[in-house]
Design a protein around this motif. Structure first.
Motif, PDB file in Angstrom:
ATOM      1  N   PHE A  64       0.880  -1.206   0.148  1.00  8.32           N
ATOM      2  CA  PHE A  64      -0.017   0.077  -0.006  1.00  8.32           C
ATOM      3  C   PHE A  64       0.934   1.374  -0.109  1.00  8.32           C
ATOM      4  O   PHE A  64       0.617   2.135  -0.843  1.00  8.32           O
ATOM      5  CB  PHE A  64      -0.889   0.062   1.242  1.00  8.32           C
ATOM      6  CG  PHE A  64      -1.879   0.964   1.192  1.00  8.32           C
ATOM      7  CD1 PHE A  64      -3.281   0.706   0.604  1.00  8.32           C
ATOM      8  CD2 PHE A  64      -1.846   2.311   1.461  1.00  8.32           C
ATOM      9  CE1 PHE A  64      -4.175   1.619   0.532  1.00  8.32           C
ATOM     10  CE2 PHE A  64      -2.802   3.348   1.417  1.00  8.32           C
ATOM     11  CZ  PHE A  64      -4.361   3.122   0.863  1.00  8.32           C
ATOM     12  N   ASP A  75      -9.073   1.614   3.378  1.00  8.25           N
ATOM     13  CA  ASP A  75      -8.712   0.545   2.324  1.00  8.25           C
ATOM     14  C   ASP A  75      -9.461  -0.805   2.526  1.00  8.25           C
ATOM     15  O   ASP A  75     -10.103  -1.324   1.722  1.00  8.25           O
ATOM     16  CB  ASP A  75      -7.209   0.349   2.040  1.00  8.25           C
ATOM     17  CG  ASP A  75      -7.115  -0.325   0.715  1.00  8.25           C
ATOM     18  OD1 ASP A  75      -7.436  -0.057  -0.267  1.00  8.25           O
ATOM     19  OD2 ASP A  75      -6.297  -1.306   0.617  1.00  8.25           O
ATOM     20  N   GLN A  76      -9.447  -1.240   3.775  1.00  6.25           N
ATOM     21  CA  GLN A  76      -9.839  -2.551   4.100  1.00  6.25           C
ATOM     22  C   GLN A  76     -11.290  -2.586   4.102  1.00  6.25           C
ATOM     23  O   GLN A  76     -11.838  -3.764   3.782  1.00  6.25           O
ATOM     24  CB  GLN A  76      -9.193  -3.035   5.413  1.00  6.25           C
ATOM     25  CG  GLN A  76      -9.321  -4.418   5.871  1.00  6.25           C
ATOM     26  CD  GLN A  76      -8.902  -5.453   4.825  1.00  6.25           C
ATOM     27  OE1 GLN A  76      -7.861  -5.328   4.278  1.00  6.25           O
ATOM     28  NE2 GLN A  76      -9.752  -6.313   4.689  1.00  6.25           N
TER      29      GLN A  76
END
Ligand code: NDP
Length: 300
Positions: A11, A152-153
């Motif tokens: 990331f 993001d998760q």
């Protein structure tokens, strides 16, 4: 359940790619080369490694990197004089003084001397206040990195129960502000918290920033929770040979990974995000100093 491993290293690579794009645009369209000055006082080996990594990654994204190495016996007055020079240097858009500084120097005085417009670590009272009321500017690097990984998760964090373990100015408190801004219900635990395991069991999001190796056990984790392990602890690893060590987080990784929905590893989770966010903050300050809107894709 076996948790998804949140790959902070890759990331951070993607983030550095976006940062490099913004640096190119600032140079090509506005004639601005964002510059980051890193100051280190003394010869602490861990600090030397951090500073070398920061300088290398700054150059890799196309920014100007200014490294100032001062001897261990540097006086407070001399360090403050350097900070003032950097405050007035137009080529410098971010100033980072690597902590800790030697004991003859008052770190608070140094932090307060940094111009808030160039405070890419978000340590100054002015910038801490801006984060609290949601004004644009630099955001504390490690909590910003954690938030980016969470967004993001998970996507929207609204309504989730977040438990942060640790209330330091560096990690715990700014993390609380950022998660409140995301509409989480936030609990901040610390060394006086009672029944910590039960508090953590109620969390959809756990952020561990304690500095105690593998303190948070797997059976504290709610099934499916997302676990962000900020801790970096070096422990003996006799299985690797005499005198060898290895890095572990604040979470007992193997136990927690069997129960959590997603988890950051140590190393390779939050750590790489911290430096990438420092670079993102330097793009933000370079933009704001020059009267430009900061990029919106470098923050969560
Ligand atoms: P601090 O030592 O400043 O703060 C630790 C916090 O943990 C304090 O609030 C303390 O509570 C709390 N604490 C200590 N013991 C317990 C306990 N038994 N139960 C509950 N809470 C406890 O640490 P930092 O916030 O600076 O760093 C935390 C960890 O994160 C460290 O391992 C550090 O190396 C790592 N780190 C990693 C970074 C990265 O880039 N990945 C960046 C920064 C830090 P109290 O306030 O009551 O004393």
């Amino acid at each position: 359940m076996t948790a998804t491993i949140i790959d902070g290293k890759s990331f951070a690579e993607g983030l550095r790619g976006r940062i490099a794009g913004h640096v190119q645009r600032l140079k090509a369209e506005h004639g601005i080369t964002p510059g980051l000055a890193v100051v280190i006082v003394g010869h602490d080996p861990a600090s030397q490694v951090y500073v070398t990594n920061k300088a290398r990654q700054t150059a890799e994204v196309g920014m100007a990197s200014f490294k100032h190495e001062l001897p261990e016996d540097t006086s407070e007055a001399d360090l403050l004089a350097l900070v003032h020079r950097l405050n007035n240097d137009d080529q410098v858009h971010g100033i980072l003084v690597q902590m800790p500084v030697p004991k003859q120097i008052d770190s608070i005085k140094v932090i307060e001397a940094i111009a808030p417009s160039k405070d890419v670590d978000c340590f100054t009272p002015a910038n801490v206040g801006k984060v609290q009321i949601g004004l644009p500017g630099p955001v504390s690097c490690t909590p910003l990195g954690c938030l980016m990984l969470l967004r993001d998760q998970i996507g929207s964090l609204a309504g989730l129960n977040a438990v942060i373990i640790g209330r330091s100015n560096l990690v715990g408190k700014p993390m609380m502000q950022l998660l409140l801004r995301e509409n989480c219900t936030v609990t901040v635990a610390h060394s006086r918290t009672k029944n910590l395991a039960d508090v953590v069991r109620g969390a959809d999001i756990v952020v561990a920033a304690v500095g105690r190796p593998e303190m948070i056990r797997g059976d504290w984790i709610k099934p499916g929770a997302t676990v962000i392990d900020v801790g970096i602890n070096r422990i003996p690893a006799p299985e690797r040979g005499e005198g060898k060590t290895r890095l572990v987080g604040d979470v007992a990784y193997a136990e927690a990974a069997a129960i959590a929905g997603a988890i950051t590893p140590v190393p390779g989770g939050v750590g790489p995000m911290t430096i990438a966010c420092l670079l993102a903050n330097t793009v933000t300050t370079a933009s704001l100093i020059n009267g430009l809107a900061p990029p919106t894709d470098l923050t969560a």
